[in-house]
Design an enzyme around this catalytic site. Structure first.
Site, mmCIF file in Angstrom:
data_model
loop_
_atom_site.group_PDB
_atom_site.id
_atom_site.type_symbol
_atom_site.label_atom_id
_atom_site.label_comp_id
_atom_site.label_asym_id
_atom_site.label_seq_id
_atom_site.Cartn_x
_atom_site.Cartn_y
_atom_site.Cartn_z
ATOM 1 N N ASP A 182 0.869 -1.187 0.000
ATOM 2 C CA ASP A 182 0.000 0.000 0.000
ATOM 3 C C ASP A 182 0.904 1.235 0.000
ATOM 4 O O ASP A 182 2.005 1.181 -0.513
ATOM 5 C CB ASP A 182 -0.950 -0.026 1.199
ATOM 6 C CG ASP A 182 -2.285 0.653 0.898
ATOM 7 O OD1 ASP A 182 -2.275 1.881 0.705
ATOM 8 O OD2 ASP A 182 -3.317 -0.024 0.849
ATOM 9 N N HIS A 205 2.202 1.960 -3.148
ATOM 10 C CA HIS A 205 1.306 2.925 -3.779
ATOM 11 C C HIS A 205 1.849 4.346 -3.714
ATOM 12 O O HIS A 205 1.096 5.307 -3.885
ATOM 13 C CB HIS A 205 -0.075 2.865 -3.136
ATOM 14 C CG HIS A 205 -0.796 1.577 -3.387
ATOM 15 N ND1 HIS A 205 -2.055 1.311 -2.876
ATOM 16 C CD2 HIS A 205 -0.442 0.466 -4.097
ATOM 17 C CE1 HIS A 205 -2.433 0.099 -3.265
ATOM 18 N NE2 HIS A 205 -1.466 -0.430 -3.994
#
Length: 365
Positions: A182, A205
């Site tokens: 993430d 991310h």
């Protein structure tokens, strides 16, 4: 300070935890009954060592020797009488079955390390491996230095943010390598005066401000700087994300500079139409006001043809966006950009060329 290794979900700090350059009292967890075999539950010995240190009138050190120490959900509470240093030469491990952590506050228990309502924190040399959720959370804290931290999680593991910061002031993160499924670093509401430097991000991310604006009454994010960092194979580079719904939140005075992108899918992105599963926000626009954001000296390669995306709110356009010396390519050619509802200025070398000042000023729709 020695290396601090955390495997899986282990530690929760709800305390006044302060850095110290000198300590006159030392508390070895083994003397309180901890077993370095990775099998014996050492939760209570750790808590006893903390209680002794927390009640000490002089600065103190909690020492964890080499070995593996099994811990269940552990809360170290303050306030304490003086400064505490936690020096860990060993490895802290959680139960292999997460159900052993208990049923209350499951989302919280999935996080490896959380600092709540703590001031003057130094986190140095920590390695966190395979957290069930966020690795390191800094919530409602002041004056925090995170340096030389490493985070490792599979690139497809959901919600395994490397470092999450919210409702905090004066946080510095430097010299850290973050490889997650993430966000490498996520920045939540009410975060101010934050500096990030010498970060290696990827996979993951990227570094994200947001998501913001889920609630109408929400504290803003301001005075954020990211500099001298590298993104490698991440889904995003630098991202600002807000829900497509009314909010009084804001993002302002942000600087992204001296960044290298290596095969990053979205090197620069602002997404103000975040609406997961199309629930609670369709046909609405974001109320989060984004202004005074500078992108300077950002170079490298995009993994997608569109390297720069500004999808700003139609009801609250992005204002004061500054682009200077942006050079992003896709497969050895100039990448493209998409700019909606923005206003600002641009200068220096610009690639994609569509970011040039003549077109950039006219993008507010």
């Amino acid at each position: 300070m020695a290396k601090f290794v955390v495997s899986y979900v282990v530690l929760f700090l709800f305390c006044i935890f302060q850095k110290s350059n000198a300590a006159s009292a030392s508390y070895n967890v083994i003397k309180f009954g901890a077993k370095p075999d990775g099998k014996t539950d050492s939760t209570q010995p750790f808590l006893k060592a903390w209680s002794a240190a927390c009640s000490s009138a002089s600065p103190s050190t909690i020492y964890v020797p080499k070995g593996r120490y099994l811990l269940k959900a552990t809360v170290f509470r303050g306030p304490c009488k003086n400064k505490i240093t936690v020096q860990i030469d060993g490895t802290l491990v959680a139960p292999t079955d997460y159900r052993a952590l208990g049923n209350s506050g499951m989302n919280l228990l999935m996080q490896s390390i959380t600092f709540n309502w703590a001031n003057d924190i130094l986190i140095s040399g920590l390695t966190s491996i395979n957290s069930q959720s966020m690795h390191l959370v800094i919530n409602s804290c002041n004056n925090v230095l995170v340096r030389n931290v490493r985070v490792i999680a599979p690139d497809q593991s959901p919600n395994t943010d490397g470092i999450h910061v919210q409702t905090s002031t004066g946080v510095t993160i430097t010299g850290s390598t973050l490889q997650t499924g993430d966000d490498c670093i996520s920045i939540g509401p009410s975060t101010r005066n934050m500096l990030m430097s010498s970060i290696k991000c990827g996979p993951g991310h990227g570094i994200s401000i947001g998501s913001l604006g889920k609630d109408f009454n929400e504290g803003g994010v301001e005075n954020i700087t990211l500099t001298n960092s590298i993104f490698s194979g991440s889904d995003n580079g630098v991202r600002i994300k807000s829900w497509a719904r009314p909010s009084n939140g804001f993002v302002r005075n942000v600087v992204f500079q001296n960044l290298i992108m290596k095969n990053v899918r979205n090197p620069i992105i602002v997404d103000q139409n975040y609406c997961p599963n199309n629930q609670g926000c369709p046909r609405q626009s974001s109320g989060v006001k984004i202004s005074q954001v500078t992108y300077r000296n950002i170079q490298g390669t995009s993994a997608s043809p569109e390297a720069v995306t500004f999808d700003c709110s139609p009801s609250n356009p992005c204002r004061g966006i500054k682009l200077q010396d942006i050079k992003l390519t896709y497969m050895n050619t100039a990448a493209t950009s998409s700019c909606k509802n923005i206003g600002g200025t641009s200068s220096g070398v610009l690639m994609p060329e569509s970011l040039h000042i003549e077109t950039f000023k006219d993008k507010i729709e």
